[in-house]
Scaffold this active site. Structure first.
Site, PDB file in Angstrom:
ATOM      1  N   ASP A   1       0.875  -1.290  -0.104  1.00 57.26           N
ATOM      2  CA  ASP A   1      -0.104  -0.095   0.063  1.00 57.26           C
ATOM      3  C   ASP A   1       0.874   1.196  -0.173  1.00 57.26           C
ATOM      4  OD1 ASP A   1      -2.286   1.838   0.444  1.00 57.26           O
ATOM      5  OD2 ASP A   1      -3.457  -0.166   0.940  1.00 57.26           O
TER       6      ASP A   1
ATOM      7  N   SER B   1     -11.054  -1.112  -1.380  1.00 55.25           N
ATOM      8  CA  SER B   1      -9.963  -0.811  -0.734  1.00 55.25           C
ATOM      9  C   SER B   1     -10.152  -1.197   0.711  1.00 55.25           C
ATOM     10  CB  SER B   1      -9.100   0.484  -0.977  1.00 55.25           C
ATOM     11  OG  SER B   1      -8.414   0.380  -2.128  1.00 55.25           O
TER      12      SER B   1
ATOM     13  N   HIS C   1      -3.977   6.202   3.010  1.00 60.87           N
ATOM     14  CA  HIS C   1      -4.608   4.774   2.687  1.00 60.87           C
ATOM     15  C   HIS C   1      -4.004   3.680   3.087  1.00 60.87           C
ATOM     16  CE1 HIS C   1      -5.825   1.846  -0.652  1.00 60.87           C
ATOM     17  NE2 HIS C   1      -6.772   2.538  -0.621  1.00 60.87           N
TER      18      HIS C   1
END
Length: 790
Positions: A197, A572, A252
């Protein structure tokens, strides 16, 4: 594949290093950009037009929400390299004697041209050893042509862009502290989840190691970069290669990591919303971050490097909240092939279905991946728009203020269809009603925070934003400011009230957080739908999990929002929920294969919602299997499935032979001596998958499945079928009798349509039912599923 090779050839050459899975691929450019574009221009074209779960374009929130373009600030070129240089992933046959790691690096260096005069930029970006043998390098087409003449060369793949696609969600999954599944599995203790990520904000309390023992002795990873100072028994690995650091300036990676395995944090909320105790799905599992992504997305060359490192380090579960910008066939996708290498080593690879819904292609559809769709939970951040006629419109708001003791003040309503402030429009002191424009996966201009700011700067009292038509009942919360978001149906009711009322007014009442919302779960509008483009005979997505308005950890301050907790949506977000479930199952059954763990999750999934009816989609129509796969993940049931549909590398190789033939197998296995003649060809429908997809024909079509008993030694399972009247299904035998654990039994199923049937597809299911277990497999019968594989 090494074992496969030994089984299929008379002799093998002894090597000092173990054999590796090898794949090479050529990615054809999609039709959208001009075919005359050079690779560098082609790469930039997709950066500026891709659509993932992103945010508002001006704020460069490329990694957060489903309907914004990527920032046009990304560059594939190194300093001093010309526009003719592009990044290629080059795949090679392993050397007979690779020697040490340094020898291996020297051997790979020998493929590269001399450094460019006047440039200190290295040509070599990555070397790969565990996903396959090869490297990533910056080359011109002429230089690549020279490399391709080497005897060890297999294939070269242009680099491709991929994009990164809470308090209450674990409770929604039935997970409770000091009770039930969490207690029984010790919260996933001892399992290592690797996450590829954007990095991780390691100082966050979600990554505190209170109550977590040291990692298992097999762990070979390490910590580097700013995250290293906070590595502990929770965060046991943090690596980066081409990005600047293992830390997270985007958010994220912090969000997805904490969703999978964040520790307990009390008093968590996102701007006061959803207050409670935050935790990941496997709170005592270990985490390892492989920071390979930037604001621009993730290069496939970097993702493969992250998978390569994760395999070396010894992760048990690999979580990929990523999806490619465009779809490619499996043998042309180095990430998918690298994932197969991980699965062959017993690693469960969980990947996002993508945010191209409700109409566009599904990502990560290879059968060895556990592909996750996104759904809602029974929580709403409710805000009521009370109209002057007394009617209440229930919406949601990201930013809410506490209702004072005095009654909320009503304001006049003003309809501004396009949410754009312009001179001459008197919006001062009014609540503006306007529409969010474009499809869910909009790649062009859309409503963003600056548009709302412009309206508010003109003196508006607030904004009611009507969701996109394609969103249906899905409200994907955005941090727009003083905004209430409502569905199209409710928005039209407000507009009709304004149109028919001379002095239309409304007041806003904030409810903060409401639980028990029904129906739930529902499939989120942005969640990608099947079937798979390249293997339609295997049902995708596999499973549905929470992915709408998820609260999880966030760095203190980023361009995309502020922590310590933040609300985000997308596949996600659903992916790490399932990664955590896989860790819980792995913790309880450490000897199970990756396919066995996936089967346990799929065959125990829920197919009903909180009302007791079937799970619905974003339009509140019955969700199809192409939207939700086998159903919504149920962690408690997954830990004890009774039976599993297992698969090994030999079966996957047979599937590859049926799908791609000798050439595909040679590319993926990296060994031209390995032939499909030595392996059974396994068509899509005959792959021992826990879901069943067949052609819909008048003539009966037969499939076989083999189940393995992982429940009590002496177990009897009887058949239960739920099929529409126009579909005929016959199963033999109708009773499965097991006398020991690990015993396997094969059953056959014949499927046909009625003579006068005209349906394009039909869905049903079969379940094997014992006194303790229900093992369910959906059946999807599709007209026109014409394929040599079937």
């Amino acid at each position: 594949f090494a074992a496969l090779h030994r089984a299929s050839t008379a002799t093998t050459t002894k090597r000092k290093r173990k054999k590796h899975l090898l794949l090479c691929a050529v990615l054809p450019p999609p039709a959208a950009p001009s075919s005359s574009l050079p690779l560098a221009s082609f790469h930039h074209h997709h950066l500026s037009s891709s659509h993932g779960i992103l945010g508002q374009p001006p704020d460069l929130t490329f990694l957060a929400h489903p309907h914004a373009p990527a920032p046009a600030v990304c560059d594939d070129l190194g300093a001093g390299l010309s526009p003719n240089h592009s990044t290629y992933i080059v795949l090679l046959r392993p050397p007979v004697d690779a020697g040490s790691d340094e020898d291996h690096r020297w051997w790979q260096d020998s493929f590269l041209p001399t450094p460019l005069a006047g440039s200190d930029e290295p040509r070599l970006i990555h070397t790969y050893t565990d996903v396959f043998t090869g490297f990533a390098a910056r080359l011109t087409e002429a230089e690549l042509a020279l490399v391709s003449k080497r005897a060890e060369f297999v294939r070269a793949v242009p680099n491709q862009l991929w994009r990164p696609t809470t308090t209450h969600t674990q409770e929604f999954l039935g997970l409770k502290r000091d009770a039930g599944l969490w207690r029984d599995t010790n919260y996933g203790e001892g399992v290592i989840i690797g996450v590829v990520d954007t990095g991780i904000y390691a100082a966050h309390p979600s990554f505190d190691d209170s109550g977590i023992p040291p990692p298992p002795s097999k762990w070979k990873g390490s910590c580097h970069g700013t995250a290293a100072a906070h590595c502990n028994n929770k965060l046991i690995g943090a690596k980066f290669i081409t990005v600047n650091d293992s830390g997270d300036v985007i958010g994220h990676g912090t969000h997805t990591s904490s969703t999978a395995a964040g520790n307990f944090v009390s008093g968590a909320s996102a701007q006061g919303l959803g207050r409670g105790t935050a935790a990941g799905t496997a709170p005592r599992a270990h985490l390892a971050m492989y920071s390979m992504c930037t604001l621009c997305g993730c290069d496939s060359a970097d993702i493969v490097a992250g998978i390569d490192e994760a395999i070396k380090d010894g992760v048990d579960v690999l979580s990929l909240s990523l999806a490619p910008v465009f779809d490619v066939e499996f043998s042309r996708d180095p990430v998918v092939i690298g994932a197969l290498s991980a699965v062959a080593k017993g690693i469960v690879v969980v990947a996002a279905a993508g945010n191209n819904g409700p109409e566009f292609f599904i990502a990560n559809s290879a059968p060895w991946l556990l592909t996750v769709a996104a759904g809602s939970v029974d929580r709403s951040f409710e805000t009521v728009v009370q109209l002057g006629n007394g009617n209440h419109i229930n919406g949601e708001a990201f930013n809410q203020v506490s209702n004072s003791s005095s009654k909320p003040k009503p304001f006049p309503l003003y309809v501004d269809k396009h949410c754009k402030s312009s001179p001459g429009r008197n919006v001062a002191g009014k609540i503006v009603i306007c529409h969010s424009t474009g499809p869910m996966n909009d790649t062009g201009p859309s409503i963003n925070k600056s548009d709302i700011s412009g309206i508010m700067s003109a003196g508006a009292a607030g904004v009611v934003l009507i969701n996109r038509k394609a969103a249906g009942f899905t409200t994907l919360l955005e941090d727009y400011g003083n905004v209430v978001q409502v569905t199209v149906a409710d928005g039209n009711n407000i507009i009709e009230y304004v149109r028919t009322t001379s002095k239309a007014s409304a007041k806003v009442i904030y409810k903060n957080t409401v639980l028990g919302v029904r129906p739930s779960p529902t499939v989120a509008a942005f969640s990608s739908r099947g079937p798979s483009t390249f293997s339609p005979g295997v049902l995708k997505p596999d499973i549905l999990a929470p992915g709408l308005n998820v609260i999880a950890a966030w760095p203190p301050l980023t361009m995309l929002g502020s922590g310590p907790f933040h609300i985000k949506s997308g596949t996600s977000m659903s992916t790490p929920h399932v990664s955590g479930v896989a860790a819980l199952v792995k913790s309880s059954h450490p000897d199970w294969s990756a396919a066995g763990i996936k089967s346990a999750i799929l065959t125990t999934a829920d197919i009903t919602d909180s009302t007791g009816g079937p799970i619905l989609d974003e339009q509140h129509q019955r969700a199809t299997a192409y939207a939700m796969g086998a159903g919504h993940v149920n962690p408690t049931k997954a830990i004890d499935p009774g039976l599993v549909y297992d698969l090994g590398i030999t079966e996957y190789a047979g599937y590859i032979c049926a799908l791609l033939g000798d050439q595909g197998l040679a590319v993926i296995a990296g060994d031209p001596m390995l032939s499909c003649k030595m392996l059974p060809k396994i068509p899509e429908a005959q792959l021992n998958y826990p879901t069943i997809t067949v052609p819909l024909k008048k003539k009966p079509f037969t499939v076989n499945r083999t189940v393995t008993n992982v429940g009590p030694e002496n177990s009897i399972y009887t058949l239960k079928m739920e099929v529409p009247k126009s579909l005929t299904v016959r199963v033999y035998p109708e009773t499965l009798v097991f006398s020991k654990a690990g015993e396997k039994i094969t059953y056959s199923m014949m499927v046909s349509r009625h003579r006068n049937g005209r349906e394009k597809s039909l869905e049903g299911s079969i379940s094997w039912v014992s006194s303790k277990h229900v093992v369910r497999s959906p059946i999807v019968a599709v007209a026109g599923l014409v394929s040599p594989l079937l």
